[in-house]
Design a protein around this motif. Structure first.
Motif, PDB file in Angstrom:
ATOM      1  N   TYR A  24     -26.389  40.922  16.243  1.00 40.03           N
ATOM      2  CA  TYR A  24     -27.044  40.503  17.485  1.00 40.03           C
ATOM      3  C   TYR A  24     -26.563  39.111  17.902  1.00 40.03           C
ATOM      4  N   GLN A  25     -26.531  38.174  16.971  1.00 39.24           N
ATOM      5  CA  GLN A  25     -26.055  36.830  17.310  1.00 39.24           C
ATOM      6  C   GLN A  25     -24.585  36.854  17.695  1.00 39.24           C
ATOM      7  N   PHE A  26     -23.802  37.667  17.000  1.00 33.68           N
ATOM      8  CA  PHE A  26     -22.372  37.770  17.313  1.00 33.68           C
ATOM      9  C   PHE A  26     -22.166  38.259  18.741  1.00 33.68           C
ATOM     10  N   LEU A  27     -23.009  39.180  19.178  1.00 33.59           N
ATOM     11  CA  LEU A  27     -22.908  39.716  20.536  1.00 33.59           C
ATOM     12  C   LEU A  27     -23.407  38.722  21.579  1.00 33.59           C
ATOM     13  N   THR A  28     -24.576  38.158  21.345  1.00 33.68           N
ATOM     14  CA  THR A  28     -25.239  37.373  22.393  1.00 33.68           C
ATOM     15  C   THR A  28     -24.730  35.943  22.497  1.00 33.68           C
ATOM     16  N   GLU A  29     -24.081  35.432  21.470  1.00 36.91           N
ATOM     17  CA  GLU A  29     -23.570  34.063  21.519  1.00 36.91           C
ATOM     18  C   GLU A  29     -22.122  33.985  21.984  1.00 36.91           C
ATOM     19  N   GLY A  30     -21.583  35.102  22.459  1.00 41.30           N
ATOM     20  CA  GLY A  30     -20.261  35.102  23.072  1.00 41.30           C
ATOM     21  C   GLY A  30     -19.100  35.341  22.137  1.00 41.30           C
ATOM     22  N   TYR A  31     -19.364  35.447  20.828  1.00 40.85           N
ATOM     23  CA  TYR A  31     -18.262  35.636  19.882  1.00 40.85           C
ATOM     24  C   TYR A  31     -17.589  36.997  20.061  1.00 40.85           C
ATOM     25  N   TYR A  32     -18.389  38.009  20.333  1.00 38.49           N
ATOM     26  CA  TYR A  32     -17.831  39.363  20.473  1.00 38.49           C
ATOM     27  C   TYR A  32     -16.884  39.441  21.662  1.00 38.49           C
ATOM     28  N   GLU A  33     -17.289  38.891  22.778  1.00 34.08           N
ATOM     29  CA  GLU A  33     -16.438  38.928  23.970  1.00 34.08           C
ATOM     30  C   GLU A  33     -15.133  38.185  23.726  1.00 34.08           C
ATOM     31  N   ARG A  34     -15.211  37.011  23.100  1.00 32.84           N
ATOM     32  CA  ARG A  34     -13.994  36.248  22.827  1.00 32.84           C
ATOM     33  C   ARG A  34     -13.092  36.987  21.842  1.00 32.84           C
ATOM     34  N   HIS A  35     -13.710  37.609  20.835  1.00 33.58           N
ATOM     35  CA  HIS A  35     -12.926  38.371  19.864  1.00 33.58           C
ATOM     36  C   HIS A  35     -12.232  39.556  20.527  1.00 33.58           C
ATOM     37  N   LEU A  36     -12.949  40.275  21.378  1.00 30.59           N
ATOM     38  CA  LEU A  36     -12.339  41.405  22.080  1.00 30.59           C
ATOM     39  C   LEU A  36     -11.177  40.968  22.938  1.00 30.59           C
ATOM     40  N   ASN A  37     -11.351  39.887  23.688  1.00 28.29           N
ATOM     41  CA  ASN A  37     -10.275  39.405  24.545  1.00 28.29           C
ATOM     42  C   ASN A  37      -9.048  39.025  23.721  1.00 28.29           C
ATOM     43  N   ARG A  38      -9.294  38.390  22.581  1.00 29.02           N
ATOM     44  CA  ARG A  38      -8.180  37.989  21.727  1.00 29.02           C
ATOM     45  C   ARG A  38      -7.467  39.205  21.150  1.00 29.02           C
ATOM     46  N   MET A  39      -8.243  40.159  20.623  1.00 37.06           N
ATOM     47  CA  MET A  39      -7.636  41.332  20.010  1.00 37.06           C
ATOM     48  C   MET A  39      -6.944  42.205  21.043  1.00 37.06           C
ATOM     49  N   ARG A  40      -7.482  42.262  22.249  1.00 40.01           N
ATOM     50  CA  ARG A  40      -6.822  43.026  23.307  1.00 40.01           C
ATOM     51  C   ARG A  40      -5.430  42.456  23.583  1.00 40.01           C
ATOM     52  N   ALA A  41      -5.333  41.137  23.601  1.00 42.86           N
ATOM     53  CA  ALA A  41      -4.033  40.496  23.821  1.00 42.86           C
ATOM     54  C   ALA A  41      -3.090  40.742  22.643  1.00 42.86           C
ATOM     55  N   ILE A  42      -3.614  40.675  21.419  1.00 34.34           N
ATOM     56  CA  ILE A  42      -2.779  40.900  20.230  1.00 34.34           C
ATOM     57  C   ILE A  42      -2.278  42.338  20.185  1.00 34.34           C
ATOM     58  N   TYR A  43      -3.180  43.292  20.430  1.00 35.90           N
ATOM     59  CA  TYR A  43      -2.769  44.693  20.413  1.00 35.90           C
ATOM     60  C   TYR A  43      -1.811  45.011  21.560  1.00 35.90           C
ATOM     61  N   ARG A  44      -2.014  44.374  22.696  1.00 40.93           N
ATOM     62  CA  ARG A  44      -1.088  44.585  23.799  1.00 40.93           C
ATOM     63  C   ARG A  44       0.315  44.110  23.408  1.00 40.93           C
ATOM     64  N   GLY A  45       0.390  42.973  22.711  1.00 39.53           N
ATOM     65  CA  GLY A  45       1.684  42.484  22.258  1.00 39.53           C
ATOM     66  C   GLY A  45       2.351  43.454  21.301  1.00 39.53           C
ATOM     67  N   LYS A  46       1.572  44.022  20.375  1.00 40.35           N
ATOM     68  CA  LYS A  46       2.138  44.993  19.439  1.00 40.35           C
ATOM     69  C   LYS A  46       2.543  46.280  20.169  1.00 40.35           C
ATOM     70  N   HIS A  47       1.684  46.703  21.082  1.00 38.76           N
ATOM     71  CA  HIS A  47       1.951  47.898  21.896  1.00 38.76           C
ATOM     72  C   HIS A  47       3.254  47.738  22.668  1.00 38.76           C
ATOM     73  N   ASP A  48       3.415  46.602  23.322  1.00 34.70           N
ATOM     74  CA  ASP A  48       4.621  46.360  24.121  1.00 34.70           C
ATOM     75  C   ASP A  48       5.856  46.240  23.231  1.00 34.70           C
ATOM     76  N   ALA A  49       5.692  45.619  22.063  1.00 31.96           N
ATOM     77  CA  ALA A  49       6.821  45.487  21.140  1.00 31.96           C
ATOM     78  C   ALA A  49       7.304  46.858  20.682  1.00 31.96           C
ATOM     79  N   LEU A  50       6.358  47.754  20.382  1.00 30.63           N
ATOM     80  CA  LEU A  50       6.732  49.091  19.938  1.00 30.63           C
ATOM     81  C   LEU A  50       7.414  49.863  21.053  1.00 30.63           C
ATOM     82  N   LEU A  51       6.832  49.831  22.258  1.00 28.77           N
ATOM     83  CA  LEU A  51       7.445  50.548  23.375  1.00 28.77           C
ATOM     84  C   LEU A  51       8.837  50.003  23.680  1.00 28.77           C
ATOM     85  N   GLY A  52       8.989  48.688  23.590  1.00 26.46           N
ATOM     86  CA  GLY A  52      10.292  48.094  23.850  1.00 26.46           C
ATOM     87  C   GLY A  52      11.341  48.576  22.864  1.00 26.46           C
ATOM     88  N   GLN A  53      10.966  48.676  21.595  1.00 22.59           N
ATOM     89  CA  GLN A  53      11.907  49.124  20.578  1.00 22.59           C
ATOM     90  C   GLN A  53      12.201  50.614  20.671  1.00 22.59           C
TER      91      GLN A  53
END
Length: 464
Positions: A347-376
């Protein structure tokens, strides 16, 4: 000084392995005080979070003791049993295969835990436990903590377009438990229609409960409604926002067809498994099927296993009002299977903004891996069709020349790369089609491993 390699495993893993070996061989004697995380980070020219993660792992495994206000001290290891431990970092070791080749595992399961927000999780855990809240140690609501259910409701409404009240949400320890709970709500004697191929774990749970499984073929829009009608099923299990394993996104027209099918009989329902909708890299997020439901026919299921960590073991279902009444009449005495302390931390992880920041960060990281794989994989486009991209944590490769998947898997293994055949996701082996498709998951791999793995696949599959 610890020798660090840029082409090796993650930095914190290298630090952890080095210190552990020094302790085990006796080079660091019992009682030796290790340098602080700050000093070590400065000496090695790495971030302090990297050294902190390495020390945390050493403490967790009993090699090092953290003494408040004093530092980290080496523990005795004379009586310690040598065991193989999989480090909670999500990295994949490049191991030596039978023929001395590097193994790169494109597993579609698992997530990247090297970027887990350990500091944030540690902080909210500490804040939760320092509170003198006696109520937290008593039995709570069977459906889960009201505050957490309200937080989940708010997230689902804003991010997924789900329309519900917190009272409709039930929190449970994993999807398997929630499916078993759902069985007791729906009752025995049901026939479950499932997309074919599908998420086999759910299929196994349904079969273990005695439900008859009706495999329903898919087209480019998802589950075929005419085939669903012919199946005589009264429950349909679907993944409309990102079907697993094919990656198909179900269009609105097909969703409305499914809702019309469910609306024709009172006992019909749709189970919507929305397992990884957070990770979409192109266009806007696809709203949940539940948001289109006006007749109370969709049972919505979600989990934090993909977006936070599998070990969290927190999932939830949103019940339509008729099923909620049945739950309260028959099963309202069940205690929640998730600790109130864990619920409070989440509950604290969700309501104190940590979850949103974590999702945004992981979305960017996975996008980088996704793009790297497609590029190769561009070098394979002449011989392979790529699908399932732009969302989720894996893609599919289909041989345009009809090369069977067992040949693709075998040739890849000869080069030290592991890929996964689509046929293993079909229901009932005797009904499997002859597949020429393999899955490549990238969440647990570094971009360097992804690029190297794709190069090896090109060498394995190119014409001799």
């Amino acid at each position: 000084m610890i020798p660090l390699r840029s082409d090796g495993p993650s930095l914190y893993e290298q630090i952890y392995e080095y210190v552990k070996k020094e302790i085990r061989r006796g080079s660091l004697a019992e009682g030796t005080r290790l340098p602080s995380t700050r000093v070590l980070a400065e000496n090695l020219k790495v971030s302090r979070s990297t050294t902190q993660m390495a020390y945390d792992q050493l403490v967790a495994e009993g090699y090092v003791n953290a003494v408040p206000h004093r530092g980290y001290f080496v523990l005795g290891v004379e009586e310690m049993v040598e065991v193989e431990v999989e480090l909670p970092g999500g990295f994949i070791r490049e191991e030596e295969g039978e023929q001395g080749k590097t193994i790169i595992d494109f597993s579609p399961r698992g997530i990247d835990l090297t970027h887990f927000p350990y500091n944030a999780w540690r902080k909210v855990t500490k804040n939760t436990l320092v509170e003198d809240n006696k109520e937290m140690f008593l039995t709570g609501s069977p459906q889960g903590e009201p505050a957490l259910r309200e937080a989940i409701r708010g997230y689902l409404h804003s991010a997924r377009g789900v329309n519900c009240r917190a009272q409709q949400i039930i929190i449970g320890a994993g999807n398997e438990y929630l499916l078993m709970l759902l069985y007791q709500i729906l009752g025995p004697g049901r026939t479950i229609a499932m997309e074919n191929p599908t998420y086999k774990q759910a299929c196994r749970v349904f079969e273990s409960l005695g439900y008859e499984i009706a495999p329903v073929d898919m087209d480019g829009s998802g589950m075929e409604v005419n085939a669903l009608k012919a199946s005589q099923a009264d429950i349909a299990y679907v993944m409309p926002s990102h079907q697993y394993p094919t990656g198909i996104v179900m269009p609105v027209a097909r969703r409305q067809e499914l809702l019309r099918w469910a609306g024709k009989k009172a006992e019909r329902y749709l189970i919507e498994d929305d397992y990884d909708s957070e990770f979409r890299y192109k266009g806007k997020p696809i709203p949940a099927l539940q948001g289109l439901d006006k007749g109370g026919k969709v049972i919505y299921m979600g989990t934090f296993s993909k977006s936070i960590a599998p070990a969290i073991r927190v999932g939830y279902i949103v019940l339509p009002q008729p099923l909620l009444r049945i739950y309260r009449q028959r099963l309202g005495f069940y205690a929640s299977t998730v600790s109130r302390i864990d619920q409070r931390i989440l509950y604290q992880f969700l309501t104190e903004g940590y979850y949103e920041r974590h999702l945004n960060r992981m979305r960017a990281i996975y996008r980088g891996k996704h793009d790297a794989l497609l590029g190769q994989l561009r070098q394979l486009e002449q011989d392979f069709e790529i699908s399932g991209e732009n969302a989720g944590l894996h893609i599919l490769l289909t041989s345009k020349k009809g090369k069977p998947e067992d040949w693709l898997i075998r040739r890849a293994e000869e080069k030290g790369v592991k890929v996964y055949g689509l046929s293993s996701y079909f229901i009932y082996s005797h009904r499997r089609c002859r597949s020429s498709t393999v899955l490549l998951g990238y969440a647990r791999l570094s971009e360097e491993q992804i690029k190297r793995g794709a190069e090896l696949l090109w060498e394995a599959w190119r014409e001799d």
